[in-house]
Motif scaffolding. Structure first.
Motif, PDB file in Angstrom:
ATOM      1  N   LEU A  54      -5.054   0.059  -6.445  1.00  0.00           N
ATOM      2  CA  LEU A  54      -4.551   1.425  -6.569  1.00  0.00           C
ATOM      3  C   LEU A  54      -4.600   2.157  -5.232  1.00  0.00           C
ATOM      4  O   LEU A  54      -3.656   2.854  -4.857  1.00  0.00           O
ATOM      5  CB  LEU A  54      -5.359   2.185  -7.621  1.00  0.00           C
ATOM      6  CG  LEU A  54      -4.853   3.570  -8.001  1.00  0.00           C
ATOM      7  CD1 LEU A  54      -3.444   3.489  -8.578  1.00  0.00           C
ATOM      8  CD2 LEU A  54      -5.786   4.218  -8.996  1.00  0.00           C
ATOM      9  N   THR A  55      -5.679   1.962  -4.487  1.00  0.00           N
ATOM     10  CA  THR A  55      -5.796   2.601  -3.173  1.00  0.00           C
ATOM     11  C   THR A  55      -4.720   2.104  -2.222  1.00  0.00           C
ATOM     12  O   THR A  55      -4.108   2.887  -1.495  1.00  0.00           O
ATOM     13  CB  THR A  55      -7.190   2.325  -2.582  1.00  0.00           C
ATOM     14  OG1 THR A  55      -8.170   2.834  -3.485  1.00  0.00           O
ATOM     15  CG2 THR A  55      -7.354   2.994  -1.227  1.00  0.00           C
ATOM     16  N   LYS A  56      -4.467   0.801  -2.248  1.00  0.00           N
ATOM     17  CA  LYS A  56      -3.428   0.234  -1.390  1.00  0.00           C
ATOM     18  C   LYS A  56      -2.049   0.791  -1.758  1.00  0.00           C
ATOM     19  O   LYS A  56      -1.252   1.131  -0.880  1.00  0.00           O
ATOM     20  CB  LYS A  56      -3.432  -1.288  -1.515  1.00  0.00           C
ATOM     21  CG  LYS A  56      -2.461  -1.979  -0.605  1.00  0.00           C
ATOM     22  CD  LYS A  56      -2.555  -3.488  -0.763  1.00  0.00           C
ATOM     23  CE  LYS A  56      -1.488  -4.178   0.057  1.00  0.00           C
ATOM     24  NZ  LYS A  56      -1.505  -5.627  -0.115  1.00  0.00           N
ATOM     25  N   ALA A  57      -1.774   0.906  -3.054  1.00  0.00           N
ATOM     26  CA  ALA A  57      -0.485   1.441  -3.497  1.00  0.00           C
ATOM     27  C   ALA A  57      -0.331   2.899  -3.068  1.00  0.00           C
ATOM     28  O   ALA A  57       0.744   3.309  -2.603  1.00  0.00           O
ATOM     29  CB  ALA A  57      -0.358   1.314  -5.011  1.00  0.00           C
ATOM     30  N   LEU A  58      -1.391   3.685  -3.205  1.00  0.00           N
ATOM     31  CA  LEU A  58      -1.325   5.086  -2.785  1.00  0.00           C
ATOM     32  C   LEU A  58      -1.141   5.209  -1.278  1.00  0.00           C
ATOM     33  O   LEU A  58      -0.411   6.085  -0.808  1.00  0.00           O
ATOM     34  CB  LEU A  58      -2.587   5.829  -3.226  1.00  0.00           C
ATOM     35  CG  LEU A  58      -2.713   6.081  -4.725  1.00  0.00           C
ATOM     36  CD1 LEU A  58      -4.063   6.700  -5.042  1.00  0.00           C
ATOM     37  CD2 LEU A  58      -1.587   6.939  -5.240  1.00  0.00           C
ATOM     38  N   ASP A  59      -1.787   4.334  -0.525  1.00  0.00           N
ATOM     39  CA  ASP A  59      -1.604   4.341   0.928  1.00  0.00           C
ATOM     40  C   ASP A  59      -0.165   4.012   1.306  1.00  0.00           C
ATOM     41  O   ASP A  59       0.395   4.593   2.239  1.00  0.00           O
ATOM     42  CB  ASP A  59      -2.554   3.356   1.600  1.00  0.00           C
ATOM     43  CG  ASP A  59      -3.996   3.840   1.570  1.00  0.00           C
ATOM     44  OD1 ASP A  59      -4.225   5.047   1.349  1.00  0.00           O
ATOM     45  OD2 ASP A  59      -4.888   2.984   1.753  1.00  0.00           O
ATOM     46  N   GLN A  60       0.446   3.071   0.577  1.00  0.00           N
ATOM     47  CA  GLN A  60       1.842   2.716   0.853  1.00  0.00           C
ATOM     48  C   GLN A  60       2.776   3.876   0.537  1.00  0.00           C
ATOM     49  O   GLN A  60       3.730   4.135   1.272  1.00  0.00           O
ATOM     50  CB  GLN A  60       2.242   1.475   0.069  1.00  0.00           C
ATOM     51  CG  GLN A  60       1.606   0.201   0.584  1.00  0.00           C
ATOM     52  CD  GLN A  60       1.931  -0.997  -0.285  1.00  0.00           C
ATOM     53  OE1 GLN A  60       2.422  -0.868  -1.395  1.00  0.00           O
ATOM     54  NE2 GLN A  60       1.660  -2.186   0.237  1.00  0.00           N
TER      55      GLN A  60
END
Length: 120
Positions: A54-60
């Motif tokens: 989820l953190t990676k998706a939000l960063d993207q």
């Protein structure tokens, strides 16, 4: 311009395929793994948790919005490398990413509410 549109369309299709793959009820042994994700030919990748994903998706999504904003600012400043078509495509891409993020958030909140309303 055609390359940028083709690139975005392929990204949308890839995202759609990942979403369908994640929601499918197929067993893990028959699931299609993306290249480099540790299939038969590749090394096993470390398992990632939900929070990391989820953190990676939000960063993207954040990176996509920042890219669109910088392109928009460059266009407004008169940079010849920032043409209108590229700016509009980047803005649409960031808008789609943001809407997808909001939809995921809404589904997570609904799932949380469903769990909290279950009888003990």
């Amino acid at each position: 311009m055609t390359d940028a549109i083709s690139s975005i369309l392929s990204q949308i299709r890839a995202h759609e395929m990942r979403t369908r793959g994640a929601m499918a009820d197929a067993p893990a042994s028959t699931a299609i793994t993306p290249p480099g994700a540790g299939g038969i030919a590749g090394p096993a990748a470390p398992a990632t948790g939900f929070q990391q994903t989820l953190t990676k998706a939000l960063d993207q999504v954040n990176q996509t919005q920042a890219n669109a904003s910088s392109l928009q600012q460059a266009f407004e400043m008169g940079d010849p490398r920032a043409d209108l078509a590229r700016v509009m495509v980047a803005m649409q891409q960031s808008q789609v990413a943001f809407r997808a993020t909001v939809e995921v958030r809404n589904r997570l909140v609904q799932a949380y509410q469903d769990v909290m309303n279950m009888p003990v």
